[in-house]
Design a protein around this motif. Structure first.
Motif, mmCIF file in Angstrom:
data_model
loop_
_atom_site.group_PDB
_atom_site.id
_atom_site.type_symbol
_atom_site.label_atom_id
_atom_site.label_comp_id
_atom_site.label_asym_id
_atom_site.label_seq_id
_atom_site.Cartn_x
_atom_site.Cartn_y
_atom_site.Cartn_z
ATOM 1 N N ARG A 8 -0.890 3.380 -3.666
ATOM 2 C CA ARG A 8 -1.639 2.860 -4.815
ATOM 3 C C ARG A 8 -0.867 3.127 -6.111
ATOM 4 O O ARG A 8 -0.824 2.282 -7.008
ATOM 5 N N THR A 9 -0.258 4.295 -6.196
ATOM 6 C CA THR A 9 0.562 4.600 -7.365
ATOM 7 C C THR A 9 1.735 3.630 -7.454
ATOM 8 O O THR A 9 2.055 3.104 -8.529
ATOM 9 N N ALA A 23 0.357 5.920 -15.165
ATOM 10 C CA ALA A 23 -0.342 7.202 -15.236
ATOM 11 C C ALA A 23 -1.655 7.062 -15.989
ATOM 12 O O ALA A 23 -2.691 7.606 -15.586
ATOM 13 N N GLY A 24 -1.629 6.299 -17.087
ATOM 14 C CA GLY A 24 -2.846 6.095 -17.857
ATOM 15 C C GLY A 24 -3.914 5.364 -17.076
ATOM 16 O O GLY A 24 -5.097 5.705 -17.139
ATOM 17 N N SER A 34 5.646 10.021 -10.954
ATOM 18 C CA SER A 34 7.045 10.156 -10.533
ATOM 19 C C SER A 34 7.146 10.830 -9.174
ATOM 20 O O SER A 34 7.950 10.431 -8.317
ATOM 21 N N GLN A 35 6.300 11.838 -8.963
ATOM 22 C CA GLN A 35 6.313 12.556 -7.689
ATOM 23 C C GLN A 35 5.878 11.647 -6.539
ATOM 24 O O GLN A 35 6.486 11.648 -5.463
ATOM 25 N N HIS A 36 4.827 10.844 -6.764
ATOM 26 C CA HIS A 36 4.352 9.934 -5.718
ATOM 27 C C HIS A 36 5.431 8.916 -5.353
ATOM 28 O O HIS A 36 5.657 8.625 -4.167
ATOM 29 N N ARG A 38 8.668 9.209 -5.799
ATOM 30 C CA ARG A 38 9.795 9.897 -5.152
ATOM 31 C C ARG A 38 9.490 10.163 -3.681
ATOM 32 O O ARG A 38 10.342 9.953 -2.814
ATOM 33 N N ARG A 39 8.273 10.611 -3.390
ATOM 34 C CA ARG A 39 7.913 10.889 -1.997
ATOM 35 C C ARG A 39 7.863 9.615 -1.164
ATOM 36 O O ARG A 39 8.221 9.615 0.020
ATOM 37 N N LEU A 40 7.436 8.534 -1.772
ATOM 38 C CA LEU A 40 7.404 7.266 -1.054
ATOM 39 C C LEU A 40 8.830 6.770 -0.796
ATOM 40 O O LEU A 40 9.120 6.223 0.277
ATOM 41 N N GLU A 41 9.715 6.978 -1.746
ATOM 42 C CA GLU A 41 11.118 6.611 -1.543
ATOM 43 C C GLU A 41 11.751 7.467 -0.449
ATOM 44 O O GLU A 41 12.572 6.987 0.340
ATOM 45 N N GLU A 42 11.336 8.733 -0.383
ATOM 46 C CA GLU A 42 11.840 9.591 0.705
ATOM 47 C C GLU A 42 11.305 9.120 2.047
ATOM 48 O O GLU A 42 12.021 9.129 3.063
ATOM 49 N N ALA A 43 10.039 8.682 2.089
ATOM 50 C CA ALA A 43 9.439 8.217 3.341
ATOM 51 C C ALA A 43 10.086 6.923 3.828
ATOM 52 O O ALA A 43 10.284 6.729 5.028
#
Length: 283
Positions: A8-9, A23-24, A34-36, A38-43
């Motif tokens: 969703r992010t 974010a808003g 940014s964290q979401h 980054r984690r999706l790019e890692e996945a």
């Protein structure tokens, strides 16, 4: 493998092309967005966005993930609706600007009608300026339209893009003659932007065609009658960008609810927000 929250992010960033705006809209910190991502790019093992201090753009892999992300989230939403057992009822007056006539917004509305058959959905397609007026007068419950301009932060941002000049293939604007404009009538927000930009640049202009419908404007543009200001991501078939004119700047489309939101308007708002990548693309 793919966390729905992260998806969703991802969709929200893809729609707004801004980590800050995403974010808003999501009500979280920019660092969380940014964290979401980054984690999706890692996945996925692939970069999903190219970004610098000035812009954010989807990569080819990011474009590919859009459809998968939407399908996964829609499945989650259908499951949630099934097990909560909620049935929405009542009248819902929804207004959408002319910009979305040729997009995939009808798919979102069709799915909403299937999932909520007891909601009496009334659709109005008008200029953004008129929709704002009707919402303020209490004649609409939910509106998807252009924001009025810089400083207007009403509603929830659905999509951010740039406005460009478009016309028929091969059309050239003579710098020695007034710019032939194809435009919506007042109070069209796009019309106002075009006139403001030309006058600020000292370029004379004339109205070559006025129409209250997008199809009328597109027909005039295809006939080579002049140029029109339009959203970059929604350029109709048969028309291309035209150079030699001043920059029109960014445009934002927002979702605005009336003074008294209802469960039905909340549900349609959620459907439009989650499907923002579809309303920002031609059908």
């Amino acid at each position: 493998m793919y966390d729905p929250v992260q998806l969703r992010t991802f969709l929200t960033v893809a729609q707004t092309l801004s980590f800050t705006h995403a974010a808003g809209r999501l009500g979280v910190r920019q660092s969380t967005v940014s964290q979401h991502v980054r984690r999706l790019e890692e996945a996925t093992g692939r970069p999903l966005f190219t970004r610098d201090t000035h812009s954010v753009e989807l990569t080819e892999d990011g474009e590919a993930l859009l459809g998968f992300a939407r399908t996964i989230l829609e499945a989650h939403e259908r499951a949630a609706a099934f097990f909560t057992g909620t049935r929405l009822r009542g009248r819902l007056r929804f207004g959408a600007s002319e910009d979305f006539v040729l997009t995939r917004l009808p798919e979102i509305l069709g799915t909403f009608r299937q999932e909520h058959p007891e909601v009496e959905l009334e659709l109005s397609v008008e200029l953004s300026g008129i929709l704002h007026e009707r919402l303020d007068a209490g004649r609409l419950d939910l509106v998807l339209a252009k924001r009025r301009g810089p400083g207007d932060e009403r509603g929830r941002l659905v999509w951010r893009d740039r406005m460009v000049w478009i016309g028929a293939q091969g059309l050239r604007v003579d710098p020695e003659r007034p710019v032939p404009l194809i435009a919506f009538p007042p109070p069209g927000i796009t019309r106002a932007r075009a006139l403001e930009v030309l006058e600020r640049d000292g370029r004379p202009w004339r109205i070559a065609c006025t129409s209250g419908s997008l199809s009328g404007l597109v027909a005039a543009a295809r006939a080579g009658l002049g140029v029109m200001a339009h959203t970059r991501g929604l350029i109709p078939p048969g028309l291309v960008r035209v150079g030699g004119l001043p920059e029109l700047g960014p445009v934002e489309f927002a979702l605005l609810q009336g003074r008294r939101p209802t469960p039905a308007s909340d549900a349609l708002a959620a459907a439009v927000l989650s499907g923002g990548d579809r309303v920002s693309r031609p059908a």
